[in-house]
Design a protein around this motif. Structure first.
Motif, PDB file in Angstrom:
ATOM      1  N   MET A   1       0.842  -1.191   0.000  1.00 37.17           N
ATOM      2  CA  MET A   1       0.000   0.000   0.000  1.00 37.17           C
ATOM      3  C   MET A   1       0.878   1.242   0.000  1.00 37.17           C
ATOM      4  SD  MET A   1      -2.844   1.166   2.862  1.00 37.17           S
ATOM      5  CE  MET A   1      -3.780  -0.338   2.617  1.00 37.17           C
ATOM      6  N   LEU A   2       0.496   2.215  -0.790  1.00 36.96           N
ATOM      7  CA  LEU A   2       1.186   3.499  -0.815  1.00 36.96           C
ATOM      8  C   LEU A   2       0.252   4.566  -0.254  1.00 36.96           C
ATOM      9  CD1 LEU A   2       3.057   1.888  -2.757  1.00 36.96           C
ATOM     10  CD2 LEU A   2       3.282   3.984  -4.086  1.00 36.96           C
ATOM     11  N   ILE A   3       0.738   5.323   0.728  1.00 37.54           N
ATOM     12  CA  ILE A   3      -0.043   6.360   1.372  1.00 37.54           C
ATOM     13  C   ILE A   3       0.611   7.706   1.081  1.00 37.54           C
ATOM     14  CG2 ILE A   3      -1.042   7.192   3.528  1.00 37.54           C
ATOM     15  CD1 ILE A   3      -1.961   4.392   2.777  1.00 37.54           C
ATOM     16  N   PRO A   4      -0.013   8.574   0.262  1.00 34.46           N
ATOM     17  CA  PRO A   4       0.570   9.905   0.030  1.00 34.46           C
ATOM     18  C   PRO A   4       0.666  10.699   1.321  1.00 34.46           C
ATOM     19  CG  PRO A   4      -1.102   9.394  -1.617  1.00 34.46           C
ATOM     20  CD  PRO A   4      -1.207   8.333  -0.560  1.00 34.46           C
ATOM     21  N   LEU A   5       1.761  11.441   1.463  1.00 38.68           N
ATOM     22  CA  LEU A   5       2.015  12.246   2.662  1.00 38.68           C
ATOM     23  C   LEU A   5       2.168  13.710   2.272  1.00 38.68           C
ATOM     24  CD1 LEU A   5       4.710  10.007   4.425  1.00 38.68           C
ATOM     25  CD2 LEU A   5       2.225   9.982   4.784  1.00 38.68           C
ATOM     26  N   ALA A   6       1.661  14.582   3.139  1.00 37.27           N
ATOM     27  CA  ALA A   6       1.798  16.022   2.912  1.00 37.27           C
ATOM     28  C   ALA A   6       2.033  16.709   4.249  1.00 37.27           C
ATOM     29  CB  ALA A   6       0.531  16.582   2.254  1.00 37.27           C
ATOM     30  N   ASN A   7       2.680  17.868   4.184  1.00 34.04           N
ATOM     31  CA  ASN A   7       2.898  18.663   5.394  1.00 34.04           C
ATOM     32  C   ASN A   7       3.223  20.087   4.969  1.00 34.04           C
ATOM     33  OD1 ASN A   7       3.029  19.151   8.145  1.00 34.04           O
ATOM     34  ND2 ASN A   7       4.329  17.376   8.556  1.00 34.04           N
ATOM     35  N   ASP A   8       3.013  21.018   5.889  1.00 35.81           N
ATOM     36  CA  ASP A   8       3.340  22.421   5.638  1.00 35.81           C
ATOM     37  C   ASP A   8       4.765  22.712   6.106  1.00 35.81           C
ATOM     38  OD1 ASP A   8       0.790  23.022   4.644  1.00 35.81           O
ATOM     39  OD2 ASP A   8       0.011  23.380   6.665  1.00 35.81           O
ATOM     40  N   PRO A   9       5.470  23.610   5.433  1.00 31.82           N
ATOM     41  CA  PRO A   9       6.811  23.981   5.899  1.00 31.82           C
ATOM     42  C   PRO A   9       6.763  24.638   7.276  1.00 31.82           C
ATOM     43  CG  PRO A   9       6.456  24.703   3.637  1.00 31.82           C
ATOM     44  CD  PRO A   9       5.122  24.275   4.171  1.00 31.82           C
ATOM     45  N   ARG A  10       7.760  24.336   8.076  1.00 34.68           N
ATOM     46  CA  ARG A  10       7.897  24.973   9.388  1.00 34.68           C
ATOM     47  C   ARG A  10       8.690  26.270   9.210  1.00 34.68           C
ATOM     48  NH1 ARG A  10       6.604  21.349  13.466  1.00 34.68           N
ATOM     49  NH2 ARG A  10       7.978  22.328  15.000  1.00 34.68           N
ATOM     50  N   ASP A  11       8.233  27.332   9.895  1.00 39.94           N
ATOM     51  CA  ASP A  11       8.749  28.669   9.604  1.00 39.94           C
ATOM     52  C   ASP A  11       9.789  29.146  10.619  1.00 39.94           C
ATOM     53  OD1 ASP A  11       7.017  28.948  11.712  1.00 39.94           O
ATOM     54  OD2 ASP A  11       5.940  30.681  10.891  1.00 39.94           O
ATOM     55  N   TYR A  12      10.770  28.297  10.927  1.00 43.24           N
ATOM     56  CA  TYR A  12      11.850  28.725  11.808  1.00 43.24           C
ATOM     57  C   TYR A  12      12.577  29.919  11.185  1.00 43.24           C
ATOM     58  CZ  TYR A  12      11.218  23.982  13.700  1.00 43.24           C
ATOM     59  OH  TYR A  12      10.711  22.829  14.227  1.00 43.24           O
ATOM     60  N   ALA A  13      13.104  30.794  12.049  1.00 42.11           N
ATOM     61  CA  ALA A  13      13.696  32.046  11.575  1.00 42.11           C
ATOM     62  C   ALA A  13      14.876  31.826  10.638  1.00 42.11           C
ATOM     63  CB  ALA A  13      14.120  32.905  12.762  1.00 42.11           C
ATOM     64  N   TRP A  14      15.612  30.725  10.798  1.00 42.63           N
ATOM     65  CA  TRP A  14      16.787  30.484   9.972  1.00 42.63           C
ATOM     66  C   TRP A  14      16.445  29.939   8.586  1.00 42.63           C
ATOM     67  CZ3 TRP A  14      16.564  25.420   8.773  1.00 42.63           C
ATOM     68  CH2 TRP A  14      15.996  24.547   9.714  1.00 42.63           C
ATOM     69  N   GLY A  15      15.173  29.683   8.325  1.00 43.69           N
ATOM     70  CA  GLY A  15      14.785  29.049   7.082  1.00 43.69           C
ATOM     71  C   GLY A  15      14.907  29.957   5.870  1.00 43.69           C
ATOM     72  N   SER A  16      15.025  29.332   4.708  1.00 41.54           N
ATOM     73  CA  SER A  16      15.103  30.054   3.441  1.00 41.54           C
ATOM     74  C   SER A  16      13.697  30.443   2.973  1.00 41.54           C
ATOM     75  CB  SER A  16      15.769  29.177   2.384  1.00 41.54           C
ATOM     76  OG  SER A  16      15.613  29.717   1.090  1.00 41.54           O
ATOM     77  N   THR A  17      13.594  31.574   2.307  1.00 37.84           N
ATOM     78  CA  THR A  17      12.323  31.989   1.727  1.00 37.84           C
ATOM     79  C   THR A  17      12.139  31.450   0.313  1.00 37.84           C
ATOM     80  OG1 THR A  17      13.298  34.060   0.947  1.00 37.84           O
ATOM     81  CG2 THR A  17      12.221  34.099   3.115  1.00 37.84           C
ATOM     82  N   THR A  18      13.170  30.826  -0.259  1.00 30.99           N
ATOM     83  CA  THR A  18      13.104  30.446  -1.673  1.00 30.99           C
ATOM     84  C   THR A  18      13.415  28.983  -1.975  1.00 30.99           C
ATOM     85  OG1 THR A  18      15.420  31.104  -2.007  1.00 30.99           O
ATOM     86  CG2 THR A  18      13.724  32.791  -2.386  1.00 30.99           C
ATOM     87  N   LEU A  19      14.249  28.312  -1.184  1.00 32.73           N
ATOM     88  CA  LEU A  19      14.808  27.028  -1.603  1.00 32.73           C
ATOM     89  C   LEU A  19      13.753  25.929  -1.730  1.00 32.73           C
ATOM     90  CD1 LEU A  19      18.177  26.967   0.385  1.00 32.73           C
ATOM     91  CD2 LEU A  19      17.868  27.232  -2.089  1.00 32.73           C
TER      92      LEU A  19
END
Length: 382
Positions: A1-19
């Motif tokens: 069985m294949l189960i698609p997975l999704a999640n939202d990006p976590r917005d830690y301050a060190w994160g990139s706005t573009t990558l």
């Protein structure tokens, strides 16, 4: 069985706005996007198509498809635009003892000054997806560090004196910097910002960058004691228990044991317990733990790590399907192209866009990848 997975990006301050947005082929959100988690970790479990989080799906339906416990690993996309905190993670034995101690003391698990939030270790592996991924990892050989510090002149004299002592240990020096050495650290930083060096030019440039973001932080001097590493695309960095590290810049796939135990050593407003960090720290200097993948043929490359919590493969399908045997629940994450992922039992493929992921249940027996692009496959180790 294949189960698609999704999640939202976590917005830690060190994160990139573009990558991450660029990988997924979408417009940036305008927010820092630091990590996307794929797994059942209760801190941010993935979502399944029926609206349940993956931890709830596994609790209800996992046993019927061969999953009888929470996943032993957590897979992430990680995108750093600036430095993460300097940190190390405990061994399994240290984590069990520390967790029991803080539980007995009645410290809430979500308290800001809590160190051990679970009883597991947290070895981790990051593989560069960007053309360069910069990090600090492990402690530099002492002779080289002495040359660096002595070259900074009088402002670094107290640190140079401690490093020159016959019985000097880097863990003791780090403990001093983080507990009683704040004034000395500021002097070292000032000397490094103003200094020049042919041998350590990149390290001094890093100090200038870190001081702009974390003015006067003693962790900047801790960074001066560490190996500065630049990974090329496809190279990995494995961080076992006790190894001091900090990711600096770049996009990568990160795979770790399912734990939230972090002992910080600077470059952060979060809790720093210097004594506890030193107690788990591996004080031995050496080369950074860079891992280059082992070619298994048929477009499959393995990142060999000496732990049982996880295994990671990079798969680039060719004219014939690339096949990886399963020995537990796996997560496939696409990082380019339009790869088709199928289980060997059902053979019903899922076409993944970059940033897309599926859980492959153990009853499939294996994973087959066709199409174009690249897939990273995580599963339990042996």
């Amino acid at each position: 069985m294949l189960i698609p997975l999704a999640n939202d990006p976590r917005d830690y301050a060190w994160g990139s706005t573009t990558l991450i947005a660029a990988l997924e082929g979408r417009e940036p959100s305008g927010r820092a996007e630091a990590e996307v988690w794929f797994g059942d970790h209760p801190g941010d479990p993935s979502e399944t198509p029926d609206g349940r989080t993956l931890d709830r799906w596994i609790a209800a339906d996992g046993r019927s498809v061969g999953i009888d416990a929470p996943l032993p690993y957590l897979l992430k996309l990680l995108a750093a635009a600036s430095a993460l905190s300097i940190q190390a993670h405990p061994s399994k034995t240290q984590a069990e003892a520390g967790f029991a101690r803080e539980e007995a003391a009645g410290i809430p698990r979500d308290a800001a000054d809590r160190t051990y939030r679970d009883d597991n270790h947290k070895p981790e592996l990051v593989v560069a997806l960007s053309e360069e991924f910069r990090a600090l990892a492990g402690l530099r050989e002492l002779a080289a560090t002495r040359r660096l510090v002595e070259g900074l002149g009088p402002g670094a004299a107290p640190l140079a004196k401690r490093l020159a002592e016959p019985d000097a240990t880097l863990s003791a020096v780090i403990g001093w910097l983080l507990s009683d050495g704040a004034d000395a650290a500021r002097d070292v930083i000032a000397a490094a910002v103003a200094g020049t060096s042919d041998e350590f030019a990149a390290e001094l440039d890093l100090v200038r960058t870190l001081d702009a973001g974390f003015p006067g932080d003693p962790g900047i001097v801790v960074a001066l004691l560490m190996n500065l590493v630049t990974l090329r695309r496809g190279e990995g960095l494995f961080v076992p228990a006790g190894v001091l590290h900090a990711y600096l810049e770049g996009l990568g796939v990160e795979l770790m044991a399912a734990s939230d135990n972090v002992l910080r050593g600077g470059l952060t407003p979060k809790h720093v317990d210097a004594a506890e960090l030193v107690s788990v720290l591996d004080p031995e200097p050496g080369l950074p733990p860079v891992i280059r993948p082992r070619d298994l043929g048929d477009g499959i490359r393995a990142y060999d790590v000496p732990i049982a919590d996880f295994a990671l493969y990079a798969v680039t399908p060719g004219a014939t399907p690339a096949r990886v045997a399963l020995h537990g629940p796996a997560i496939a994450l696409a990082t380019s192209g339009a790869p088709e992922v199928a289980g060997e039992a059902s053979l019903t493929p899922a076409v993944l866009a970059p940033g897309g992921a599926v859980l492959v249940t153990p009853d499939e027996g294996g994973v087959r990848v066709t199409g174009t692009g690249e897939v990273f496959l995580a599963q339990p180790g042996r």
